[in-house]
Design a protein around this motif. Structure first.
Motif, PDB file in Angstrom:
ATOM      1  N   ASP A 113       9.074   3.299 -10.612  1.00  0.00           N
ATOM      2  CA  ASP A 113       8.152   2.204  -9.312  1.00  0.00           C
ATOM      3  C   ASP A 113       7.733   3.164  -8.441  1.00  0.00           C
ATOM      4  OD1 ASP A 113       9.241   0.494 -12.190  1.00  0.00           O
ATOM      5  OD2 ASP A 113      10.742   0.018 -10.253  1.00  0.00           O
ATOM      6  N   GLN A 114       8.667   3.962  -8.160  1.00  0.00           N
ATOM      7  CA  GLN A 114       8.200   4.242  -6.128  1.00  0.00           C
ATOM      8  C   GLN A 114       6.698   5.139  -6.758  1.00  0.00           C
ATOM      9  OE1 GLN A 114       8.920   3.542  -3.444  1.00  0.00           O
ATOM     10  NE2 GLN A 114       7.417   4.770  -2.223  1.00  0.00           N
TER      11      GLN A 114
ATOM     12  N   ALA B  29       4.663   3.871  -8.824  1.00  0.00           N
ATOM     13  CA  ALA B  29       2.948   3.023  -9.477  1.00  0.00           C
ATOM     14  C   ALA B  29       2.769   2.383  -7.982  1.00  0.00           C
ATOM     15  CB  ALA B  29       4.202   1.658 -10.454  1.00  0.00           C
ATOM     16  N   ALA B  30       4.002   2.126  -7.596  1.00  0.00           N
ATOM     17  CA  ALA B  30       3.921   1.101  -5.764  1.00  0.00           C
ATOM     18  C   ALA B  30       2.384   2.255  -5.544  1.00  0.00           C
ATOM     19  CB  ALA B  30       4.784   1.237  -4.739  1.00  0.00           C
ATOM     20  N   ASP B  31       2.741   3.858  -5.626  1.00  0.00           N
ATOM     21  CA  ASP B  31       1.923   5.148  -4.476  1.00  0.00           C
ATOM     22  C   ASP B  31       0.188   4.314  -5.368  1.00  0.00           C
ATOM     23  OD1 ASP B  31       3.747   4.552  -2.904  1.00  0.00           O
ATOM     24  OD2 ASP B  31       4.258   6.918  -3.658  1.00  0.00           O
ATOM     25  N   GLY B  32       0.102   3.832  -6.103  1.00  0.00           N
ATOM     26  CA  GLY B  32      -1.348   4.354  -7.416  1.00  0.00           C
ATOM     27  C   GLY B  32      -1.020   4.742  -8.109  1.00  0.00           C
TER      28      GLY B  32
ATOM     29  N   SER C 148       7.241  10.082  -2.120  1.00  0.00           N
ATOM     30  CA  SER C 148       6.141   9.918  -2.140  1.00  0.00           C
ATOM     31  C   SER C 148       5.390  11.305  -1.123  1.00  0.00           C
ATOM     32  CB  SER C 148       6.021   8.769  -1.687  1.00  0.00           C
ATOM     33  OG  SER C 148       6.308   7.668  -2.190  1.00  0.00           O
TER      34      SER C 148
ATOM     35  N   ARG D 265      -5.039   6.510   3.232  1.00  0.00           N
ATOM     36  CA  ARG D 265      -3.767   6.296   2.175  1.00  0.00           C
ATOM     37  C   ARG D 265      -2.816   7.041   2.585  1.00  0.00           C
ATOM     38  NH1 ARG D 265      -3.875   2.067   4.747  1.00  0.00           N
ATOM     39  NH2 ARG D 265      -4.954  -0.174   3.780  1.00  0.00           N
TER      40      ARG D 265
ATOM     41  N   ASN E 129      -7.221  -1.084  -5.096  1.00  0.00           N
ATOM     42  CA  ASN E 129      -7.003  -0.081  -5.832  1.00  0.00           C
ATOM     43  C   ASN E 129      -6.035   0.789  -4.447  1.00  0.00           C
ATOM     44  OD1 ASN E 129      -5.849  -1.092  -8.251  1.00  0.00           O
ATOM     45  ND2 ASN E 129      -7.742  -0.369  -9.379  1.00  0.00           N
TER      46      ASN E 129
ATOM     47  N   GLY F   9      -6.071   1.227  -1.900  1.00  0.00           N
ATOM     48  CA  GLY F   9      -5.371   0.484  -0.759  1.00  0.00           C
ATOM     49  C   GLY F   9      -6.301  -0.218   0.531  1.00  0.00           C
TER      50      GLY F   9
END
Lengths: 223, 223
Positions: free
Chosen positions: A18-19, A21-24, A109, B67, B92, B94
DNA sequence: GCTTCATTTTCAGCTGGCTGTCAGCAAATC
DNA sequence: GATTTGCTGACAGCCAGCTGAAAATGAAGC
């Protein structure tokens, strides 16, 4: 970025996925080593997060065979606290970095970002905050052009301030950040570290708001 | 708010700059990406307006490196109607929002306002009460733009007034607020704190209604 | 293994500013 | 002027936060 996560623990795996994914990033999650082999055979990953303790084999062997096959994909090792020998062996086998469990997701991250940049050859941009110049990914601070060396904990704290300059941050929030998983600090650790940061950064860098928390960057300061 | 405008078109740039200035923001205008880099290196902006089509490089790369450096500065992308793929890539990468050229300047204002409110570094709306500007969540007060520091108790009292401007609040109510449970104040604590507040806020800030209580904010004063 | 060094955590003592109290004074009301 | 109500300066106790130092932990070398 295309990331392969090799991890058998479902809880930790989901958190990491998830982390990322959250970072793209796009994450493929292999729970066993032969899954990981299969993934690597079909997709050229840009980063691999590798747990060394897996049910069906030694992660180290996976890393070694990856490297002997000529792959230069950066690898970050996820390792438990007591597996020091594995960690060293991992770095020797060609890993780029390692994280000790339990680790902070923000730290993950940051490490991923740093490795990715090292890999692509881009230098880290620096954030200017008053007299300070901060490289969040590369973990370095300067004040008035003079480098300041921080320890791991000191950096974690400082990062919290640098990411939200001039914001009021409570001791509870800082504590949560330092001990993200099971936080059980029964002492004034935060105060001690604030003191150490002040000693290194300059005494005026962090303001105390009595009964509420701390603030980095002076009020009304431009920039 | 400190805004960085990255835009090469002089006509559009001037229009945006003027609109932002009219909204009370301070605007720096970079016409090339390396200018923008230089600006970001020296100043921590609170908002970036980014044109993706620039003569000297891809705006998207600028956004990405921003980002990955950990900056959380909100970014609004300015894009032409036919660059849909860029727009998606931008989100995407950011970006927080985008505007399709040609856009209405009022719409720009609205989007900027919305993003600014969402921005974590500045999430707290400031309440305007006469000369006073109050951030209830962040616990800060200003009068005529000048910050006023209050102690914990002082703040508790002041908060009561700020939450119900121009309302008459009795001493009993204030007491209850300060000593929420078993109030055991056998003295004129409230009067003392009203005095201390007046000393800090200005003597005219709080009005005494003899025999009844106190009132903050002058009668007939707008907001 | 042992030893050394750096880092992290805990603790005890200190300090300065905050807090609550009171006495004396000022202002309003009768 | 007498009474009531509110204001203010002073002060002692207290507590949040700071600091130095020692104990625990971990890393690295032998």
């Amino acid at each position: 970025m295309r990331v392969l996560l090799v991890e058998d623990d479902p809880t930790l795996g989901m958190a990491v996925r998830d982390q990322m994914a959250a970072d793209g990033h796009t994450v493929d999650w292999a729970k066993r080593l032969d899954d990981a082999d299969a993934c690597c055979a079909t997709i050229a990953y840009e980063l691999i997060l590798l747990d060394l303790m897996l049910p069906d084999g030694r992660g180290l062997d996976f890393l070694k065979s990856l490297r002997t096959s000529g792959a230069v994909t950066p690898v970050i090792i996820l390792t438990a606290r007591d597996q020091i020998s594995d960690r060293i062996a991992g770095l020797n086998a060609g890993a780029d970095d390692y994280l000790v469990k339990p680790f902070d997701l923000f730290e993950l991250s940051a490490r991923v970002g740093a490795v990715a940049r090292r890999y692509t050859g881009n230098p880290n941009p620096r954030l200017k905050l008053g007299d300070f110049s901060v490289d969040l990914a590369g973990r370095s601070v300067e004040r008035d052009g003079k480098a300041i060396t921080l320890t791991a904990r000191e950096w974690s704290l400082f990062e919290a301030f640098a990411q939200r300059p001039r914001a009021l941050i409570s001791k509870a929030q800082l504590e949560e950040r330092l001990y993200s998983f099971d936080a059980e600090v029964e002492s004034n650790t935060i105060e001690v570290y604030i003191g150490r940061l002040r000693k290194k950064l300059g005494h005026d860098a962090i303001e105390t708001v009595r009964g509420m928390g701390y603030r980095f960057g002076r009020q009304g300061e431009e920039t």
